[in-house]
Write a protein that holds these residues in place. Structure first.
Motif, PDB file in Angstrom:
ATOM      1  N   LEU A   1       2.327  -8.174  -6.032  1.00  0.00           N
ATOM      2  CA  LEU A   1       2.125  -8.541  -7.426  1.00  0.00           C
ATOM      3  C   LEU A   1       1.994  -7.307  -8.308  1.00  0.00           C
ATOM      4  O   LEU A   1       2.265  -7.345  -9.491  1.00  0.00           O
ATOM      5  CB  LEU A   1       0.855  -9.383  -7.562  1.00  0.00           C
ATOM      6  CG  LEU A   1       0.862 -10.742  -6.894  1.00  0.00           C
ATOM      7  CD1 LEU A   1      -0.525 -11.370  -6.997  1.00  0.00           C
ATOM      8  CD2 LEU A   1       1.897 -11.644  -7.547  1.00  0.00           C
ATOM      9  N   PHE A   2       1.578  -6.200  -7.712  1.00  0.00           N
ATOM     10  CA  PHE A   2       1.292  -4.994  -8.470  1.00  0.00           C
ATOM     11  C   PHE A   2       2.385  -3.935  -8.336  1.00  0.00           C
ATOM     12  O   PHE A   2       2.231  -2.841  -8.835  1.00  0.00           O
ATOM     13  CB  PHE A   2      -0.044  -4.412  -8.027  1.00  0.00           C
ATOM     14  CG  PHE A   2      -1.148  -5.420  -8.133  1.00  0.00           C
ATOM     15  CD1 PHE A   2      -1.664  -5.779  -9.366  1.00  0.00           C
ATOM     16  CD2 PHE A   2      -1.650  -6.033  -7.006  1.00  0.00           C
ATOM     17  CE1 PHE A   2      -2.670  -6.719  -9.474  1.00  0.00           C
ATOM     18  CE2 PHE A   2      -2.663  -6.971  -7.107  1.00  0.00           C
ATOM     19  CZ  PHE A   2      -3.169  -7.319  -8.340  1.00  0.00           C
ATOM     20  N   GLY A   3       3.454  -4.219  -7.672  1.00  0.00           N
ATOM     21  CA  GLY A   3       4.522  -3.238  -7.494  1.00  0.00           C
ATOM     22  C   GLY A   3       4.436  -2.563  -6.142  1.00  0.00           C
ATOM     23  O   GLY A   3       3.512  -2.797  -5.363  1.00  0.00           O
ATOM     24  N   PRO A   4       5.400  -1.695  -5.853  1.00  0.00           N
ATOM     25  CA  PRO A   4       5.432  -1.042  -4.546  1.00  0.00           C
ATOM     26  C   PRO A   4       4.282  -0.041  -4.385  1.00  0.00           C
ATOM     27  O   PRO A   4       3.781   0.505  -5.369  1.00  0.00           O
ATOM     28  CB  PRO A   4       6.787  -0.323  -4.553  1.00  0.00           C
ATOM     29  CG  PRO A   4       7.133  -0.146  -5.984  1.00  0.00           C
ATOM     30  CD  PRO A   4       6.503  -1.287  -6.720  1.00  0.00           C
ATOM     31  N   ALA A   5       3.882   0.185  -3.154  1.00  0.00           N
ATOM     32  CA  ALA A   5       2.826   1.157  -2.860  1.00  0.00           C
ATOM     33  C   ALA A   5       3.457   2.524  -2.606  1.00  0.00           C
ATOM     34  O   ALA A   5       4.499   2.638  -1.951  1.00  0.00           O
ATOM     35  CB  ALA A   5       2.032   0.722  -1.640  1.00  0.00           C
ATOM     36  N   TYR A   6       2.809   3.527  -3.149  1.00  0.00           N
ATOM     37  CA  TYR A   6       3.255   4.907  -2.974  1.00  0.00           C
ATOM     38  C   TYR A   6       2.147   5.718  -2.320  1.00  0.00           C
ATOM     39  O   TYR A   6       0.963   5.505  -2.582  1.00  0.00           O
ATOM     40  CB  TYR A   6       3.558   5.561  -4.326  1.00  0.00           C
ATOM     41  CG  TYR A   6       4.682   4.919  -5.093  1.00  0.00           C
ATOM     42  CD1 TYR A   6       6.006   5.206  -4.788  1.00  0.00           C
ATOM     43  CD2 TYR A   6       4.419   4.024  -6.126  1.00  0.00           C
ATOM     44  CE1 TYR A   6       7.042   4.628  -5.503  1.00  0.00           C
ATOM     45  CE2 TYR A   6       5.450   3.436  -6.840  1.00  0.00           C
ATOM     46  CZ  TYR A   6       6.759   3.741  -6.527  1.00  0.00           C
ATOM     47  OH  TYR A   6       7.777   3.162  -7.225  1.00  0.00           O
ATOM     48  N   ALA A   7       2.547   6.674  -1.489  1.00  0.00           N
ATOM     49  CA  ALA A   7       1.622   7.680  -0.974  1.00  0.00           C
ATOM     50  C   ALA A   7       1.906   8.959  -1.743  1.00  0.00           C
ATOM     51  O   ALA A   7       3.062   9.389  -1.853  1.00  0.00           O
ATOM     52  CB  ALA A   7       1.840   7.899   0.510  1.00  0.00           C
TER      53      ALA A   7
END
Length: 190
Positions: A11-17
């Motif tokens: 829901l919040f967009g892709p996760a990034y490291a």
């Protein structure tokens, strides 16, 4: 706590490291790479250690905020950070009670610690890792080399580098790079 499934739509967009680092100039990186190769030839420090690019980690962060580099740029600007000299001299190690991390010591850590504080990093010990989490046996094998090691170097640090990787494709590594220049507050940013 449940773990996030990185290749699943969020829901919040892709996760990034994100990895926020200070990077030595190429001649210093190359000399550290040679040290890592020597250590590996003596005691097999592992592929991850052998291939990691020398750097000083300021902070790492896992988030879905794709604009984190802009936030970091603003944080650094507000804190008035300007270029400073980094001096590397000697080596030491962290004992994790089950493994050892060998690193090059920073002689003048204060400006780097100030950056860590500005970026809300939990770490306060700037260093350049040579080999992370190696066994005691490997450490004992390479210790004579380290005891003879008399390494020192220095450079003017003029930027912070933000690296980003998409967690759904984390096996590809950090693909995005955002250099953020350090400058006096009196200087205008272009």
């Amino acid at each position: 706590m449940k773990k996030r499934i990185y290749n699943q739509t969020s829901l919040f967009g892709p996760a990034y490291a994100y990895l926020i680092v200070l990077s030595p100039p190429s001649e210093i990186r190359n000399s550290i790479v040679c040290m890592k190769q020597d250590l590996d030839a003596l005691g097999d420090i592992g592929g991850k250690n052998r291939h990691s690019i020398p750097h000083i980690t300021l902070r790492d962060k896992l988030t879905d905020d794709e604009f984190l580099p802009d936030t970091i740029k603003e944080l650094l600007k507000r804190n008035g950070n300007k270029p400073f000299l980094i001096k590397v001299n000697g080596w030491s190690y962290f004992d994790h009670q089950h493994s050892v991390t060998i690193y090059l010591k920073i002689e003048n850590p204060e400006p780097i610690v100030n950056l860590m504080v500005a970026l809300k990093s939990p770490s306060r010990t700037p260093h350049i890792s040579l080999a992370k989490r190696i066994s005691y046996t490997t450490f004992d094998t390479i210790r004579p080399y380290l005891d003879k090691l008399e390494y020192s170097a220095g450079w003017l640090c003029s930027e912070v580098v933000v690296l980003r990787k998409l967690m759904s494709k984390k096996e590809l590594g950090y693909k995005d790079k955002y250099p953020i220049p350090l400058q006096d507050n009196n200087e205008d940013t272009p």
